[in-house]
Write an enzyme that holds these catalytic residues in place. Structure first.
Site, PDB file in Angstrom:
ATOM      1  CE  LYS A 117      -4.333   1.614   2.078  1.00  0.00           C
ATOM      2  NZ  LYS A 117      -5.110   1.799   0.898  1.00  0.00           N
TER       3      LYS A 117
HETATM    4  N1  PMP Z   1      -7.921  -2.098  -2.734  1.00  0.00           N
HETATM    5  C1  PMP Z   1      -7.403  -0.879  -2.935  1.00  0.00           C
HETATM    6  C2  PMP Z   1      -6.565  -0.679  -4.036  1.00  0.00           C
HETATM    7  C3  PMP Z   1      -7.652   0.042  -1.781  1.00  0.00           C
HETATM    8  O1  PMP Z   1      -6.891   1.277  -1.845  1.00  0.00           O
HETATM    9  C4  PMP Z   1      -8.230  -0.329  -0.882  1.00  0.00           C
HETATM   10  C5  PMP Z   1      -8.410   0.681   0.421  1.00  0.00           C
HETATM   11  N2  PMP Z   1      -7.535   0.591   1.424  1.00  0.00           N
HETATM   12  C6  PMP Z   1      -8.901  -1.541  -0.776  1.00  0.00           C
HETATM   13  C7  PMP Z   1      -8.612  -2.318  -1.686  1.00  0.00           C
HETATM   14  C8  PMP Z   1      -9.676  -1.940   0.607  1.00  0.00           C
HETATM   15  O2  PMP Z   1      -8.771  -2.274   1.818  1.00  0.00           O
HETATM   16  P1  PMP Z   1      -9.227  -1.932   3.250  1.00  0.00           P
HETATM   17  O3  PMP Z   1     -10.400  -2.632   3.350  1.00  0.00           O
HETATM   18  O4  PMP Z   1      -8.084  -2.467   3.809  1.00  0.00           O
HETATM   19  O5  PMP Z   1      -9.541  -0.600   3.250  1.00  0.00           O
END
Ligand code: PMP
Length: 288
Positions: free
Chosen positions: A151
């Protein structure tokens, strides 16, 4: 209206005097990592999972993180200063200031900042009716290019896909990986329901290992719903009974159509059941 709160390297600052240097490699090269964390009832949801993921992203980039205690203290301070029971935290660790070359080893001091703000929800009407999606021509890069499980501060791929969606008059985009299998939305994971079975792509197909995705898989087990991680093609999405996106900001967002194909139900029965179960879990975990 509640003003956002900015917490930078151990102190609360205003947005304008924050003073992150212009030569921070987070700004120059997108060299850094982040987390989006929701808090409910004054408490962050699944903070440990978010910090674990942050640590993995940082290890993958060989980025030195502040200690877990420091990260937790920042989260607590930002929530307290925001002074609202519910909101969204953006926790960012940049590589820090350095020379104009790429060389990350010249950046000695990472910057850690946290922004607390209200969460920008999809409009209520959209939430009720379901979102209209298109498939983006922008592909999710595979792990041989840049593993989407990291991320990082580089979201250009996702932004290009989102722009395609908006230009087509849609609400959001579905991204495929280089092999043409479904990966995720531009900032959410994706699930479909086919014959009472929930299906979501494995993260190795190019999705972030979403915390909300993990919660949904847990809830399926608890609620006795059949769920599996399986590679999906567009056919699986176009002909699904139900489809929804999920993420920290999005929570659970029903999908009404993909590339003009209407889902059989929107919001679907299982989607609504999961929404109920999700909100019960949030209450259980954040109300002390
Ligand atoms: N995919 C991407 C590319 C994202 O940016 C996010 C948001 N963080 C998610 C999926 C969903 O992840 P999470 O449930 O951890 O927020």
């Amino acid at each position: 209206m509640t003003e956002p709160v900015y917490w930078l390297n151990g102190r609360l600052v205003t947005g304008t005097d924050a003073g992150v240097p212009l030569n921070d490699h987070g700004l120059l090269y997108g060299d850094g990592v982040f987390e989006g964390i929701r808090f409910y009832n004054g408490r962050p949801l699944r903070l440990a999972a978010h910090l674990d993921r942050l640590e993995s992203s940082a290890r993958a980039l060989m980025l030195k993180l502040p200690s877990r205690t420091e990260l937790q203290a920042g989260v607590d301070a930002a929530i307290t200063a925001f002074d609202q029971p519910e909101g969204y935290l953006r926790l960012v660790v940049t590589r820090g200031p350095g020379g104009l070359g790429l060389d990350p080893t010249q950046c000695e001091q990472p910057n850690l900042f946290i922004i607390a703000d209200r969460v920008a929800l999809a409009e209520d009407a959209k939430r009720r009716a379901g979102l209209d999606l298109i498939t983006a021509s922008t592909r999710r890069p595979g792990p041989t290019v840049l593993d989407p499980r990291i991320k990082s501060l580089n979201y250009l791929n996702n932004i290009l896909a989102r722009m395609e969606a908006y230009r087509a008059g849609a609400d959001e985009a579905v991204l495929l990986n280089e092999r043409g299998f479904v990966a995720e939305g531009s900032a959410e994971n994706i699930f479909v329901v086919r014959n009472d079975r929930l299906l979501t792509p494995p993260v190795s197909d190019g999705a972030l290992d979403g915390i909300t995705r993990g919660i949904i898989l847990e809830l399926c087990r608890e609620e006795g719903m059949e769920a599996a991680e399986r590679s999906l093609t567009l056919y699986d999405i176009h002909t699904a009974d139900e489809c929804f996106l999920c993420g920290t900001g999005a929570e659970i967002l029903p999908v009404r159509s993909v590339d003009g194909r209407r889902m059989k139900q929107s919001p679907g029965l299982l989607t609504r059941r999961l929404e109920g179960a999700f909100h019960r879990l949030v209450e259980k975990e954040t109300r002390s």
